[in-house]
Design an enzyme around this catalytic site. Sequence first.
Site, PDB file in Angstrom:
ATOM      1  CB  THR A   1      -9.007   6.590   9.638  1.00 48.87           C
ATOM      2  OG1 THR A   1      -9.650   7.586   8.834  1.00 48.87           O
ATOM      3  CG2 THR A   1     -10.103   5.755  10.292  1.00 48.87           C
ATOM      4  CG  ASP A   2      -9.682  11.783   8.915  1.00 48.85           C
ATOM      5  OD1 ASP A   2      -9.389  10.706   8.371  1.00 48.85           O
ATOM      6  OD2 ASP A   2     -10.124  12.759   8.269  1.00 48.85           O
TER       7      ASP A   2
ATOM      8  CG  LEU B   1       1.859   4.176   6.033  1.00 50.84           C
ATOM      9  CD1 LEU B   1       2.802   5.385   6.078  1.00 50.84           C
ATOM     10  CD2 LEU B   1       0.864   4.241   7.204  1.00 50.84           C
TER      11      LEU B   1
ATOM     12  CB  THR C   1      -8.329   2.175   2.536  1.00 48.08           C
ATOM     13  OG1 THR C   1      -7.883   1.642   1.285  1.00 48.08           O
ATOM     14  CG2 THR C   1      -7.335   1.831   3.621  1.00 48.08           C
TER      15      THR C   1
ATOM     16  N   GLY D   1       0.817  -1.211   0.000  1.00 48.82           N
ATOM     17  CA  GLY D   1       0.000   0.000   0.000  1.00 48.82           C
ATOM     18  C   GLY D   1       0.848   1.257   0.000  1.00 48.82           C
TER      19      GLY D   1
ATOM     20  CE1 TYR E   1     -10.853   2.809   6.253  1.00 46.26           C
ATOM     21  CE2 TYR E   1     -11.376   5.118   6.693  1.00 46.26           C
ATOM     22  CZ  TYR E   1     -10.441   4.108   6.538  1.00 46.26           C
ATOM     23  OH  TYR E   1      -9.097   4.383   6.675  1.00 46.26           O
TER      24      TYR E   1
ATOM     25  CG  ASP F   1      -6.474 -13.457   4.207  1.00 46.90           C
ATOM     26  OD1 ASP F   1      -6.775 -12.365   4.730  1.00 46.90           O
ATOM     27  OD2 ASP F   1      -7.318 -14.265   3.781  1.00 46.90           O
TER      28      ASP F   1
END
Length: 280
Positions: free
Chosen positions: A103-104, A14, A64, A12, A127, A38
Amino acid sequence: MSQKVLITGANGQLGKELVELFTKKGFEVYGFGRDKMDITNQAQVQEVISTLKPNIVLHSAAHTQVDLAESEPEQAFSINAYGTRNVAVAAEAIGAKLVYVSTDYVFDGKTDETYNEFSPTSPLGVYGKSKLAGEQFVRDFHSKFFIVRTSWVYGKYGNNFVKTMLQLGEEKKEISVVSDQIGCPTYTLDLANSILEFVGTERYGLYHVSNSGSCSWYEFAQAIFEYKKIEINVNPCKTSEFPRPAKRPVYSVLTSMALKLNHFESKRNWREALIDFLEK
């Protein structure tokens, strides 16, 4: 002897940045994408982690796709919640430090005050809910963790807003960009450097890491075109003009009380980080 680091989500945007940075800093790095491990398969996660015995596990793998998560909630919770539990349990069993990237979107954005690490969470969509469930599993099953919430991430790998804008700048004369969502852009290199700084300590806990300052997506786009001297008309528009399956927090500006109180370096302004990225 160099420390062993296992990185999930290594393919990914990041994950690739983390692999690169930790390799450069002399760590023995093992990067895993979904093809090699996985995270929803508990037996496989257990086997890989217990065999490798890393000192540090950086967990950046996630579902995501915010809009897709609305139509496949089970998939999102399987990866973001139970996948994270599997990683946390296996990392705890061998005594490894764990970094979980969150996450925000754990906030609803219904206020115009910035969110620090002690602000109450209230995710709007699948999410955000699944990532928050992942945070809870980390707290429940691990004792040496760093939960790192970030926002509006971009960098040299993967698809992201900055790359999309640069592409549109070549193809179009005019575009519309949402001006009523406010947040903090975060350069993956700055985020990775914070993670590197954290794992060298035992100052465990929850951290907000984004570049400082805030902007709308519209202002972010303007800054990109301005710096690259791309002639294009950017029109501000409202979120309601582009209905999407998942609700986004309107105002999700992260501020870090934890960085300050734990004597970590605060992050540079988003404009400075953007210029650095665009120059590279």
